[in-house]
Design a protein around this motif. Structure first.
Motif, PDB file in Angstrom:
ATOM      1  N   PRO A  67       0.768  -1.140   0.011  1.00 58.51           N
ATOM      2  CA  PRO A  67      -0.172   0.006  -0.106  1.00 58.51           C
ATOM      3  C   PRO A  67       0.968   1.221   0.012  1.00 58.51           C
ATOM      4  N   PRO A  68       0.460   2.500  -0.492  1.00 58.42           N
ATOM      5  CA  PRO A  68       1.231   3.746  -0.623  1.00 58.42           C
ATOM      6  C   PRO A  68       1.506   3.941   0.754  1.00 58.42           C
ATOM      7  N   ASP A  69       2.734   4.384   1.026  1.00 50.96           N
ATOM      8  CA  ASP A  69       3.304   5.218   2.253  1.00 50.96           C
ATOM      9  C   ASP A  69       3.634   6.403   1.993  1.00 50.96           C
ATOM     10  N   ALA A  70       2.671   7.161   2.918  1.00 46.79           N
ATOM     11  CA  ALA A  70       2.836   8.589   2.726  1.00 46.79           C
ATOM     12  C   ALA A  70       4.106   9.058   3.333  1.00 46.79           C
ATOM     13  N   GLU A  71       4.795   8.591   4.216  1.00 45.97           N
ATOM     14  CA  GLU A  71       6.016   9.081   4.781  1.00 45.97           C
ATOM     15  C   GLU A  71       6.894   8.693   3.776  1.00 45.97           C
ATOM     16  N   ARG A  72       6.882   7.677   3.298  1.00 48.22           N
ATOM     17  CA  ARG A  72       8.036   7.337   2.123  1.00 48.22           C
ATOM     18  C   ARG A  72       8.066   8.408   1.223  1.00 48.22           C
ATOM     19  N   ILE A  73       6.608   8.603   0.684  1.00 48.91           N
ATOM     20  CA  ILE A  73       6.826   9.543  -0.617  1.00 48.91           C
ATOM     21  C   ILE A  73       7.098  11.056  -0.197  1.00 48.91           C
ATOM     22  N   ARG A  74       6.905  11.497   1.198  1.00 47.33           N
ATOM     23  CA  ARG A  74       7.531  12.657   1.747  1.00 47.33           C
ATOM     24  C   ARG A  74       8.954  12.630   1.664  1.00 47.33           C
ATOM     25  N   ARG A  75       9.462  11.657   2.077  1.00 47.26           N
ATOM     26  CA  ARG A  75      11.001  11.433   1.842  1.00 47.26           C
ATOM     27  C   ARG A  75      11.584  11.537   0.473  1.00 47.26           C
ATOM     28  N   GLN A  76      10.771  10.678  -0.558  1.00 44.21           N
ATOM     29  CA  GLN A  76      10.866  10.846  -1.643  1.00 44.21           C
ATOM     30  C   GLN A  76      11.161  12.361  -2.404  1.00 44.21           C
ATOM     31  N   VAL A  77      10.153  13.295  -1.852  1.00 49.08           N
ATOM     32  CA  VAL A  77       9.879  14.592  -2.309  1.00 49.08           C
ATOM     33  C   VAL A  77      11.126  15.360  -1.766  1.00 49.08           C
ATOM     34  N   GLN A  78      11.144  15.350  -0.354  1.00 47.72           N
ATOM     35  CA  GLN A  78      12.128  16.343   0.169  1.00 47.72           C
ATOM     36  C   GLN A  78      13.730  15.803   0.063  1.00 47.72           C
ATOM     37  N   GLN A  79      13.906  14.521   0.220  1.00 43.21           N
ATOM     38  CA  GLN A  79      15.439  13.981   0.614  1.00 43.21           C
ATOM     39  C   GLN A  79      15.681  13.792  -0.688  1.00 43.21           C
ATOM     40  N   LYS A  80      14.998  12.837  -1.751  1.00 47.89           N
ATOM     41  CA  LYS A  80      15.599  12.181  -3.042  1.00 47.89           C
ATOM     42  C   LYS A  80      15.411  13.325  -4.170  1.00 47.89           C
ATOM     43  N   ALA A  81      14.439  14.225  -4.089  1.00 46.19           N
ATOM     44  CA  ALA A  81      14.231  15.020  -5.129  1.00 46.19           C
ATOM     45  C   ALA A  81      14.645  16.573  -4.835  1.00 46.19           C
ATOM     46  N   GLY A  82      14.904  16.611  -3.320  1.00 45.22           N
ATOM     47  CA  GLY A  82      15.203  18.088  -2.970  1.00 45.22           C
ATOM     48  C   GLY A  82      14.328  18.902  -3.127  1.00 45.22           C
ATOM     49  N   VAL A  83      12.951  18.734  -3.042  1.00 47.49           N
ATOM     50  CA  VAL A  83      11.952  19.705  -3.089  1.00 47.49           C
ATOM     51  C   VAL A  83      11.523  19.990  -1.728  1.00 47.49           C
ATOM     52  N   GLY A  84      11.493  21.142  -1.367  1.00 46.27           N
ATOM     53  CA  GLY A  84      11.046  21.425   0.203  1.00 46.27           C
ATOM     54  C   GLY A  84       9.606  21.491   0.107  1.00 46.27           C
ATOM     55  N   PRO A  85       9.102  21.753   1.199  1.00 49.03           N
ATOM     56  CA  PRO A  85       7.494  21.807   1.337  1.00 49.03           C
ATOM     57  C   PRO A  85       7.172  23.072   0.952  1.00 49.03           C
ATOM     58  N   VAL A  86       5.961  23.109  -0.139  1.00 49.16           N
ATOM     59  CA  VAL A  86       5.674  24.366  -0.816  1.00 49.16           C
ATOM     60  C   VAL A  86       4.106  24.547  -0.221  1.00 49.16           C
ATOM     61  N   ALA A  87       3.542  25.543  -0.785  1.00 49.97           N
ATOM     62  CA  ALA A  87       1.920  25.674  -0.458  1.00 49.97           C
ATOM     63  C   ALA A  87       1.209  24.640  -1.485  1.00 49.97           C
ATOM     64  N   ALA A  88       0.271  24.180  -0.507  1.00 50.17           N
ATOM     65  CA  ALA A  88      -0.654  23.071  -1.177  1.00 50.17           C
ATOM     66  C   ALA A  88      -1.525  23.795  -2.342  1.00 50.17           C
ATOM     67  N   GLY A  89      -1.824  23.026  -3.275  1.00 46.20           N
ATOM     68  CA  GLY A  89      -2.501  23.378  -4.471  1.00 46.20           C
ATOM     69  C   GLY A  89      -4.161  23.032  -4.137  1.00 46.20           C
TER      70      GLY A  89
END
Length: 282
Positions: A60-82
């Protein structure tokens, strides 16, 4: 049809994407069928988009893993939600379903917090086509059709990569078949680039940042970067032994159509457009 009282079943597709679409008793789903003339008699009930021959290994999708994928692996910091949709979120996480054997491409699309906001499924493949894909690499030269769906399974866009020999192009259309534009490969040697065309005019471009075409900058017609696609490395075992490719897409500022739709389409089809069958690490 009277949707309030219509029982589940196959009915003429109101979106025009296929001959038949499955009505589950309360809403239209993402399951389509070519009809008796092209694909035989449709099944009593739809199955998953994938094939029973495929060996999926996803949990099943793991929200925490996806957040790490965004912030640590892609280097994209949190931005305002759409706005919580495929065409309104500033960050899209496109994760291909992990399979040891893949006969039809499937992707889940999440926002930066790990909430699923859509999906992409390869459609229109018959049994012979799947056998060809399993036995050979010739499938990379054939036509591929992708249906982009929202969380309710409703089509949002239809993406078609016609048969190719050398260069790829992707036709981008809305769910009703209205054409938005084309993604056209410009070169074969060196850093791959694509032109984003709409109404005969170039509205932007996709530019690979290395010869392996793992990361891309998306620009508008002036050459200004408006979005970035970063392929995230999910581990040696997954890279070598599965078909999964995962990407994080950051859209830097609000965009208007047709550029917005072309940018989102680019993010969802970059893997299919390139269709690189040789896997590696660099």
């Amino acid at each position: 049809m009277t949707t309030a009282t219509t029982p589940p079943g196959w009915y003429p597709d109101p979106h025009g994407a296929a001959a038949l679409r499955w009505w589950d008793g309360s809403q239209w789903t993402g399951h389509t069928h070519a009809g008796q003339g092209a694909g035989g008699v449709p099944p009593q009930r739809p199955t998953q988009d994938g094939s029973p021959w495929e060996l999926a290994v996803d949990g099943p999708p793991d929200a925490e893993r996806i957040r790490r994928q965004v912030q640590q692996k892609a280097g994209v910091g949190p931005v305002a939600a759409g706005g919580g949709t495929l065409l309104s979120e500033p960050v899209l996480v496109v994760n291909q379903k992990t399979k040891l054997i893949e006969l039809a491409a499937e992707y889940a699309v999440f926002d930066q917090n790990g909430t699923q906001i859509g999906s992409v499924a390869e459609v229109g493949q018959g049994v012979l086509r799947k056998i060809l894909r399993f036995m050979t690499s010739w499938d990379q030269f054939l036509t591929h059709r992708l249906e982009v769906r929202d969380t309710a399974g409703q089509p949002v866009m239809l993406l078609t990569r016609p048969a190719k020999i050398f260069k790829s192009r992707v036709l981008v259309a809305r769910a009703d078949g209205t054409q938005v534009g084309e993604i056209v490969q410009q070169n074969m040697i060196g850093k791959i680039s694509f032109a984003l065309m709409s109404g005969g005019t170039q509205v932007g471009a996709i530019k690979a940042e290395n010869w392996r075409a793992w990361n891309f900058a998306i620009t508008d017609h002036t050459g200004t970067e408006v979005a970035r696609i970063t392929k995230t490395f999910e581990g040696l075992a997954r890279t070598l032994f599965t078909t999964a490719d995962n990407y994080v897409v950051q859209i830097h500022r609000p965009l208007a159509d047709p550029l917005l739709s072309m940018v989102v389409a680019s993010a969802l089809t970059v893997d299919t457009a390139l269709k690189q069958d040789s896997r590696g690490l660099g």
